[in-house]
Design an enzyme around this catalytic site. Structure first.
Site, PDB file in Angstrom:
ATOM      1  N   ARG A 191     -47.686  33.886 -49.634  1.00 24.14           N
ATOM      2  CA  ARG A 191     -49.008  34.248 -49.141  1.00 24.14           C
ATOM      3  C   ARG A 191     -49.036  35.470 -48.572  1.00 24.14           C
ATOM      4  O   ARG A 191     -47.952  36.243 -48.134  1.00 24.14           O
ATOM      5  CB  ARG A 191     -49.083  33.333 -47.836  1.00 24.14           C
ATOM      6  CG  ARG A 191     -49.195  31.613 -47.744  1.00 24.14           C
ATOM      7  CD  ARG A 191     -50.672  31.385 -48.660  1.00 24.14           C
ATOM      8  NE  ARG A 191     -50.563  30.072 -48.898  1.00 24.14           N
ATOM      9  CZ  ARG A 191     -50.739  29.426 -49.957  1.00 24.14           C
ATOM     10  NH1 ARG A 191     -50.093  30.150 -50.952  1.00 24.14           N
ATOM     11  NH2 ARG A 191     -50.578  27.965 -50.096  1.00 24.14           N
ATOM     12  N   GLU A 195     -58.034  36.986 -49.614  1.00 22.23           N
ATOM     13  CA  GLU A 195     -58.521  36.923 -51.094  1.00 22.23           C
ATOM     14  C   GLU A 195     -60.035  36.362 -51.088  1.00 22.23           C
ATOM     15  O   GLU A 195     -60.148  35.581 -49.875  1.00 22.23           O
ATOM     16  CB  GLU A 195     -57.410  35.781 -51.555  1.00 22.23           C
ATOM     17  CG  GLU A 195     -55.854  36.211 -51.424  1.00 22.23           C
ATOM     18  CD  GLU A 195     -54.887  35.040 -51.840  1.00 22.23           C
ATOM     19  OE1 GLU A 195     -55.634  33.726 -52.303  1.00 22.23           O
ATOM     20  OE2 GLU A 195     -53.861  35.303 -51.949  1.00 22.23           O
ATOM     21  N   HIS A 239     -53.791  35.243 -57.465  1.00 19.83           N
ATOM     22  CA  HIS A 239     -53.309  34.111 -57.079  1.00 19.83           C
ATOM     23  C   HIS A 239     -53.055  33.044 -58.091  1.00 19.83           C
ATOM     24  O   HIS A 239     -53.712  31.937 -57.884  1.00 19.83           O
ATOM     25  CB  HIS A 239     -54.342  33.486 -55.818  1.00 19.83           C
ATOM     26  CG  HIS A 239     -53.310  32.521 -55.070  1.00 19.83           C
ATOM     27  ND1 HIS A 239     -53.528  32.333 -53.419  1.00 19.83           N
ATOM     28  CD2 HIS A 239     -52.505  31.468 -54.985  1.00 19.83           C
ATOM     29  CE1 HIS A 239     -52.950  31.452 -53.061  1.00 19.83           C
ATOM     30  NE2 HIS A 239     -51.963  30.971 -54.261  1.00 19.83           N
TER      31      HIS A 239
HETATM   32  C1  8YV Z   1     -52.804  27.083 -54.607  1.00 18.33           C
HETATM   33  C2  8YV Z   1     -50.762  27.690 -53.845  1.00 18.33           C
HETATM   34  O1  8YV Z   1     -52.734  26.171 -53.725  1.00 18.33           O
HETATM   35  O2  8YV Z   1     -49.531  25.631 -53.865  1.00 18.33           O
HETATM   36  C3  8YV Z   1     -49.871  26.698 -53.291  1.00 18.33           C
HETATM   37  O3  8YV Z   1     -49.504  26.510 -52.245  1.00 18.33           O
HETATM   38  O4  8YV Z   1     -50.816  28.628 -53.614  1.00 18.33           O
HETATM   39  C4  8YV Z   1     -51.503  27.405 -55.273  1.00 18.33           C
HETATM   40  O5  8YV Z   1     -50.806  26.636 -55.896  1.00 18.33           O
HETATM   41  C5  8YV Z   1     -53.776  26.631 -55.919  1.00 18.33           C
HETATM   42  O6  8YV Z   1     -54.059  27.749 -56.192  1.00 18.33           O
HETATM   43  C6  8YV Z   1     -55.230  26.229 -55.133  1.00 18.33           C
HETATM   44  O7  8YV Z   1     -55.937  26.065 -56.053  1.00 18.33           O
END
Ligand code: 8YV
Length: 317
Positions: A235, A264, A282
């Protein structure tokens, strides 16, 4: 007469097959289509029993406050730092996420970023496209083989990254506060700065949230040093982005591969100008196979909860 379908609020644009499944079996309200949330909530708020969201969208307590009969939040993604778990726990609302099914995709993204920064792939491609090849040779890159891959967060995805990096003949080390894990033989560091100091590639894959906010700060970056690279597939909040920009501008680290950012989809303008930084939007879990598996798992959680009263992959609150 057919039974009334359960009302679900969907937080944003979700995977197409998940939407199809939800719309077939539930009465779906889409937050994106609601202009006046107060007026909508006055009419429908009490009916809503489920929320479907994603790790990126998260939830907003002010909206959840308007859903007095909400029982469950089903989130698409493994990370749920954008959901206020204490709030859910206080209200007795359950939460599910999508662990495991994305371990490989995120690990592959980490490997892709690591290869990309070490072999300067993005920069090399820009060189060819700009017609610069006839004018001279492209500068050399760095091997992964024989280097130390320091993993910050040896959870399920971290372990998957470790296996793939080991196949590239890298030395694997990891940071964990306190005791080492019993089930791995990789080198353990209880001190993050020491791991950074010994790493050629520092891969960040811890959960987001207040516990890991700015875990990678100016000190850790300085310890990483001018020959080493930072890779972040966790993150944006885990890295002090301002410190990272400063450290890249001062050549205190060799470069970075970043899939996640603080705000983001906004990426600091300074990063866009740097050749030694690879930036992706992402896409950690973004493969057809993995997103399908995530969509299926979200739906299995929704079904599991409303048909049997159990979540397939609950988050312990
Ligand atoms: C996003 C992610 O959730 O799983 C996670 O924690 O960061 C990603 O898989 C996904 O891109 C949401 O659309």
């Amino acid at each position: 007469m057919s039974e009334k379908k359960t009302d679900i609020l969907v937080w944003g644009q979700m995977h197409a097959s998940l939407m199809q499944n939800l719309e077939r079996d539930y009465s779906v309200h889409k937050l994106a289509d609601i202009n006046d949330i107060e007026a909508w909530a006055d009419q429908h708020g009490t009916q809503v029993r489920g929320v479907v969201t994603s790790g990126v969208f998260g939830t907003d307590n002010a909206i959840l406050d308007r859903l007095p009969n909400l029982e469950v939040v089903n989130s698409f993604g493994v990370g749920y730092d954008a959901v206020d778990t204490q709030y859910l726990s206080r209200r007795g609302i359950k939460l599910s996420n999508t662990p495991d099914v994305l371990n490989n995709a995120v690990a592959e993204t980490a490997m892709a970023l690591m290869l990309c920064v070490s072999r300067r792939i993005s920069e090399a491609e820009r060189f060819v496209r700009a017609g610069q090849w006839p004018n001279g040779k492209f500068p050399l890159g760095n091997d992964l083989c024989g280097k130390t891959c320091g993993i910050v967060g040896l959870g399920k995805i971290g372990k998957t990254i470790a296996k793939r990096a080991a196949a590239f003949e890298m030395n694997i080390a990891y940071f964990r506060r306190g005791r080492p894990y019993d089930d791995v033989s990789y080198r353990h560091y209880g001190d993050l700065r020491e791991l950074a100091q010994d790493s050629d590639y520092l891969i960040v894959i811890v959960p987001g949230g207040p516990d890991t906010q700015h875990l990678i700060d100016a000190d850790v970056l300085r310890a990483l040093g001018p020959k080493s690279f930072l890779i972040n597939v966790a993150r944006g909040t885990v890295v002090d982005e301002k410190a990272l920009v400063a450290s890249l501008l001062a050549s205190e680290i060799a470069g970075a591969g970043l899939d996640v950012f603080d705000d983001e989809p906004n990426v600091p303008a300074e990063l866009l100008k740097l050749d030694n930084v690879v930036l992706t939007p992402h896409i950690g879990s973004g493969t057809y196979e993995t997103r399908q598996a995530m969509a299926d798992l979200v739906f299995a959680n929704v079904k599991g909860y409303f048909e049997k009263g159990t979540l397939v992959t609950p988050v312990e609150l």
